[in-house]
Write an enzyme that holds these catalytic residues in place. Structure first.
Site, short mmCIF file in Angstrom:
data_model
loop_
_atom_site.label_atom_id
_atom_site.label_comp_id
_atom_site.label_asym_id
_atom_site.label_seq_id
_atom_site.Cartn_x
_atom_site.Cartn_y
_atom_site.Cartn_z
N ARG A 174 12.47 5.08 13.04
CA ARG A 174 11.23 5.84 12.90
C ARG A 174 10.31 5.57 14.10
NH1 ARG A 174 8.85 5.28 7.07
NH2 ARG A 174 7.60 7.00 7.93
N GLU A 207 12.91 -8.87 2.17
CA GLU A 207 12.06 -7.74 2.55
C GLU A 207 12.86 -6.46 2.39
OE1 GLU A 207 10.86 -8.19 6.62
OE2 GLU A 207 10.12 -6.13 6.78
N ARG A 248 5.37 11.00 -2.24
CA ARG A 248 5.42 10.87 -0.77
C ARG A 248 6.65 11.59 -0.25
NH1 ARG A 248 4.66 4.73 1.25
NH2 ARG A 248 3.73 5.67 3.08
N ALA A 280 2.98 -0.51 4.95
CA ALA A 280 2.55 -0.61 6.34
C ALA A 280 2.08 -2.02 6.72
CB ALA A 280 1.45 0.41 6.62
N PRO A 314 0.79 -1.22 0.00
CA PRO A 314 0.00 0.00 0.00
C PRO A 314 0.83 1.28 0.00
CG PRO A 314 -0.91 -1.56 1.57
CD PRO A 314 0.36 -2.16 1.05
N ASN A 315 0.34 2.24 -0.78
CA ASN A 315 0.87 3.61 -0.88
C ASN A 315 2.19 3.73 -1.65
OD1 ASN A 315 -1.23 4.94 0.68
ND2 ASN A 315 -0.41 3.84 2.44
N ASN A 373 8.35 -5.12 -0.64
CA ASN A 373 8.22 -4.01 0.29
C ASN A 373 6.73 -3.99 0.67
OD1 ASN A 373 7.88 -1.66 1.69
ND2 ASN A 373 9.11 -0.41 0.30
N HIS A 398 12.83 -2.13 2.62
CA HIS A 398 12.20 -0.86 3.00
C HIS A 398 13.08 0.27 2.52
CE1 HIS A 398 9.23 -2.91 5.36
NE2 HIS A 398 10.21 -3.67 5.84
N TYR A 417 11.51 8.53 1.47
CA TYR A 417 11.32 7.51 0.44
C TYR A 417 12.03 7.78 -0.88
CZ TYR A 417 7.63 6.20 3.73
OH TYR A 417 6.94 5.83 4.85
C1 DQA Z 1 8.06 1.42 4.12
C2 DQA Z 1 8.01 1.64 5.64
C3 DQA Z 1 6.62 1.41 6.18
O1 DQA Z 1 6.58 1.62 7.59
C4 DQA Z 1 5.65 2.39 5.53
O2 DQA Z 1 4.33 2.16 5.97
C5 DQA Z 1 5.72 2.37 4.05
C6 DQA Z 1 7.03 2.28 3.41
C7 DQA Z 1 9.43 1.78 3.53
O3 DQA Z 1 9.67 1.41 2.38
O4 DQA Z 1 10.24 2.44 4.17
O5 DQA Z 1 4.71 2.52 3.36
O6 DQA Z 1 7.82 0.06 3.87
#
Ligand code: DQA
Length: 154
Positions: free
Chosen positions: A106, A97, A17, A76, A9-10, A73, A99, A22
């Site tokens: 954070r 995984e 963003r 959340a 998501p997102n 990735n 990020h 990011y």
């Molecule tokens: C994320 C970190 C997550 O906590 C966040 O909700 C994201 C992006 C990252 O790539 O740093 O959407 O996965």
């Protein structure tokens, strides 16, 4: 060999963003960079993004039988996506995984990944280059079931 690159998501709005967390690259730019890198390594890269956990699970279930590894990735969902975690476990493939931001630097709620215990490894805080590193690593490790220090055969 095919590697799946899955974005949660997102992540479709990367570039818009918070760039200090990011980076400035869009998701399309990251995916295209990975496809090019994959071509150099002789790997087919198939990318998928969804804002819906069920759609991510459907993708893992339908595509994992044809794949040798997964880069994900989870956004959340990293912190609460138990159904996604189960789907990744069931896939039986090596998973890395990734990020973009350093989740350990954070908010408290981001410091726990419920995905981390079932993956081969995690890369956090290195921006888009984390995906590139994950692809290089999977290119060498995906074919060997227990490759890499600390690997548990996943
Ligand atoms: C994320 C970190 C997550 O906590 C966040 O909700 C994201 C992006 C990252 O790539 O740093 O959407 O996965």
């Amino acid at each position: 060999m095919k590697i799946l690159v899955i974005h949660g998501p997102n992540l479709n709005v990367l570039g818009k963003r918070d760039q200090s967390l990011y980076g400035s690259k869009s998701l399309a730019e990251i995916d295209s960079m990975l496809r090019e890198q994959g071509a150099e390594l002789g790997i087919e890269v198939t990318s998928f993004q969804s804002n819906h956990e069920g759609a991510l699970i459907d993708f893992v279930q339908s595509e994992s039988p044809q794949a040798a590894g997964i880069i994900i990735n989870p956004g959340a969902l990293t912190h609460y996506g138990l159904s996604l975690r189960d789907a990744l476990t069931d896939a039986g493939l090596p998973v890395i995984e990734v990020h973009l931001s350093n989740i350990y630097a954070r908010e408290e709620f981001r410091r726990k990944s419920i995905i981390a215990p079932i993956v081969r490894g995690q890369i956090s805080g290195l921006g888009w280059q984390g995906y590139a590193a994950a692809l290089r690593i999977l290119a060498t490790q995906a074919c060997s079931p227990a490759a890499g220090p600390g690997a548990k055969g996943r």
